[in-house]
Design an enzyme around this catalytic site. Structure first.
Site, mmCIF file in Angstrom:
data_model
loop_
_atom_site.group_PDB
_atom_site.id
_atom_site.type_symbol
_atom_site.label_atom_id
_atom_site.label_comp_id
_atom_site.label_asym_id
_atom_site.label_seq_id
_atom_site.Cartn_x
_atom_site.Cartn_y
_atom_site.Cartn_z
ATOM 1 N N LYS A 13 9.854 -31.708 -79.504
ATOM 2 C CA LYS A 13 9.508 -32.514 -78.320
ATOM 3 C C LYS A 13 8.119 -33.156 -78.477
ATOM 4 O O LYS A 13 7.963 -34.332 -78.202
ATOM 5 C CB LYS A 13 9.537 -31.657 -77.047
ATOM 6 C CG LYS A 13 10.920 -31.156 -76.681
ATOM 7 C CD LYS A 13 10.956 -30.534 -75.285
ATOM 8 C CE LYS A 13 10.076 -29.314 -75.107
ATOM 9 N NZ LYS A 13 10.453 -28.146 -75.921
ATOM 10 N N ARG A 88 12.427 -27.322 -66.566
ATOM 11 C CA ARG A 88 12.973 -26.275 -67.432
ATOM 12 C C ARG A 88 13.921 -25.367 -66.669
ATOM 13 O O ARG A 88 14.495 -24.455 -67.268
ATOM 14 C CB ARG A 88 11.830 -25.419 -67.968
ATOM 15 C CG ARG A 88 11.432 -25.754 -69.411
ATOM 16 C CD ARG A 88 10.157 -25.004 -69.686
ATOM 17 N NE ARG A 88 9.953 -24.587 -71.020
ATOM 18 C CZ ARG A 88 9.067 -25.153 -71.844
ATOM 19 N NH1 ARG A 88 8.420 -26.221 -71.493
ATOM 20 N NH2 ARG A 88 8.857 -24.649 -73.037
ATOM 21 N N ARG A 127 4.971 -23.155 -88.050
ATOM 22 C CA ARG A 127 4.172 -24.190 -87.364
ATOM 23 C C ARG A 127 2.724 -23.734 -87.208
ATOM 24 O O ARG A 127 2.450 -22.564 -86.953
ATOM 25 C CB ARG A 127 4.773 -24.469 -85.980
ATOM 26 C CG ARG A 127 3.937 -25.444 -85.159
ATOM 27 C CD ARG A 127 4.698 -26.008 -83.998
ATOM 28 N NE ARG A 127 4.761 -25.104 -82.849
ATOM 29 C CZ ARG A 127 5.279 -25.446 -81.680
ATOM 30 N NH1 ARG A 127 5.798 -26.661 -81.505
ATOM 31 N NH2 ARG A 127 5.317 -24.584 -80.685
ATOM 32 N N ARG A 160 -0.043 -20.636 -82.950
ATOM 33 C CA ARG A 160 -0.026 -20.356 -81.510
ATOM 34 C C ARG A 160 0.404 -18.910 -81.265
ATOM 35 O O ARG A 160 1.256 -18.393 -81.981
ATOM 36 C CB ARG A 160 0.980 -21.298 -80.810
ATOM 37 C CG ARG A 160 0.365 -22.582 -80.330
ATOM 38 C CD ARG A 160 1.375 -23.590 -79.855
ATOM 39 N NE ARG A 160 2.369 -23.100 -78.896
ATOM 40 C CZ ARG A 160 3.224 -23.900 -78.263
ATOM 41 N NH1 ARG A 160 3.195 -25.205 -78.472
ATOM 42 N NH2 ARG A 160 4.096 -23.406 -77.428
ATOM 43 N N ARG A 171 11.716 -16.972 -76.055
ATOM 44 C CA ARG A 171 11.679 -18.356 -75.557
ATOM 45 C C ARG A 171 13.058 -19.017 -75.719
ATOM 46 O O ARG A 171 13.485 -19.789 -74.864
ATOM 47 C CB ARG A 171 10.607 -19.162 -76.303
ATOM 48 C CG ARG A 171 9.190 -18.707 -75.928
ATOM 49 C CD ARG A 171 8.162 -19.144 -76.948
ATOM 50 N NE ARG A 171 7.941 -20.576 -76.977
ATOM 51 C CZ ARG A 171 7.411 -21.225 -78.022
ATOM 52 N NH1 ARG A 171 7.071 -20.566 -79.114
ATOM 53 N NH2 ARG A 171 7.226 -22.517 -77.958
#
Ligand code: AMP
Length: 216
Positions: A13, A88, A127, A160, A171
């Site tokens: 996203k 969401r 990531r 993160r 998640r």
């Protein structure tokens, strides 16, 4: 152009929002980015949101809805916006319908980035992100030129807190249970554009091709 970008964590996203913004200069509203900025600044909102975010849970609807409601009324949203990471939940989607109705605004499209769970886990565990400017890296596909240092701003490149596998799995569960039903919700309103986002650099081409008539 007024659009929503919807997809699992790690569906790209943030990356695709940047690509869309380069072509269409509209306000980019990322609820995750707003929350992270608040955590960093130590605001009351940030203090409340931190625990939810670190465990991969959703921040309560009423907090997020109030945050987006005020953001949508800022002047830069007049010419269009891209909502990234919101709504969401069904409650958030229904609240957004009401907010837009009151503002006399219609949504143009909801772009779904479709990607399987294993691709998400592979992408997110590798990531990395710049703590200062938010530039996104990947240790396999797009490493920083000097490990741990941002190519763009020299800031510190980190993982993160919520990009560790156990949190990613939480998640994903939250996404399938609470967010995925919105795909049908927007399909039934005839707003949905679905893009296969499991590939690499060609995703943006497919995305922009599918978006070319949006808002016309
Ligand atoms: P993101 O960067 O979009 O993956 O968001 C990171 C985290 O922020 C999520 O795992 C949630 O804890 C929180 N968050 C972001 N957007 C929302 C939202 N619309 N509703 C509830 N929580 C959110």
């Amino acid at each position: 152009m007024r659009i929503i970008l919807i997809g699992a964590p790690g569906s790209g996203k943030g990356t695709q929002a940047e690509n869309i913004k380069q072509k269409y200069p509209i306000a980019h509203i990322s609820t995750g980015d707003i929350l992270r900025a608040n955590v960093k600044a130590g605001t009351e909102l940030g203090k409340n949101a931190k625990e939810y975010m670190e465990s991969g849970k959703l921040v309560p609807d009423e907090v997020i809805i109030a945050m987006v409601k005020s953001r949508l009324q800022e002047p830069d949203c007049k010419d269009g916006f891209l909502l990234d990471g919101f709504p969401r939940t069904k409650t958030q989607a229904e609240a957004l319908d009401l907010i837009l109705k009151k503002l006399g605004i219609l949504l143009d499209a909801v772009v779904q980035l479709d990607v399987d769970d294993e691709t998400v886990i592979r992408r997110l565990t590798t990531r990395r992100v710049c703590k200062s400017c938010g530039e996104i890296y990947n240790v396999l596909f797009k490493p920083a030129r000097i490990e741990g240092i941002c190519d763009k701003c020299g800031g510190e490149v980190i993982q993160r807190n919520d990009d560790i596998e156990s949190v990613i799995r939480n998640r994903l569960t939250v996404f399938h249970e609470q967010t995925a039903p919105l795909i049908d919700y927007y399909q039934s309103k005839d707003l949905l554009i679905s893009v296969d986002a499991a590939g690499g650099k060609d995703v943006v081409l497919k995305l922009l091709e599918k978006m070319k008539d949006v808002g016309k």
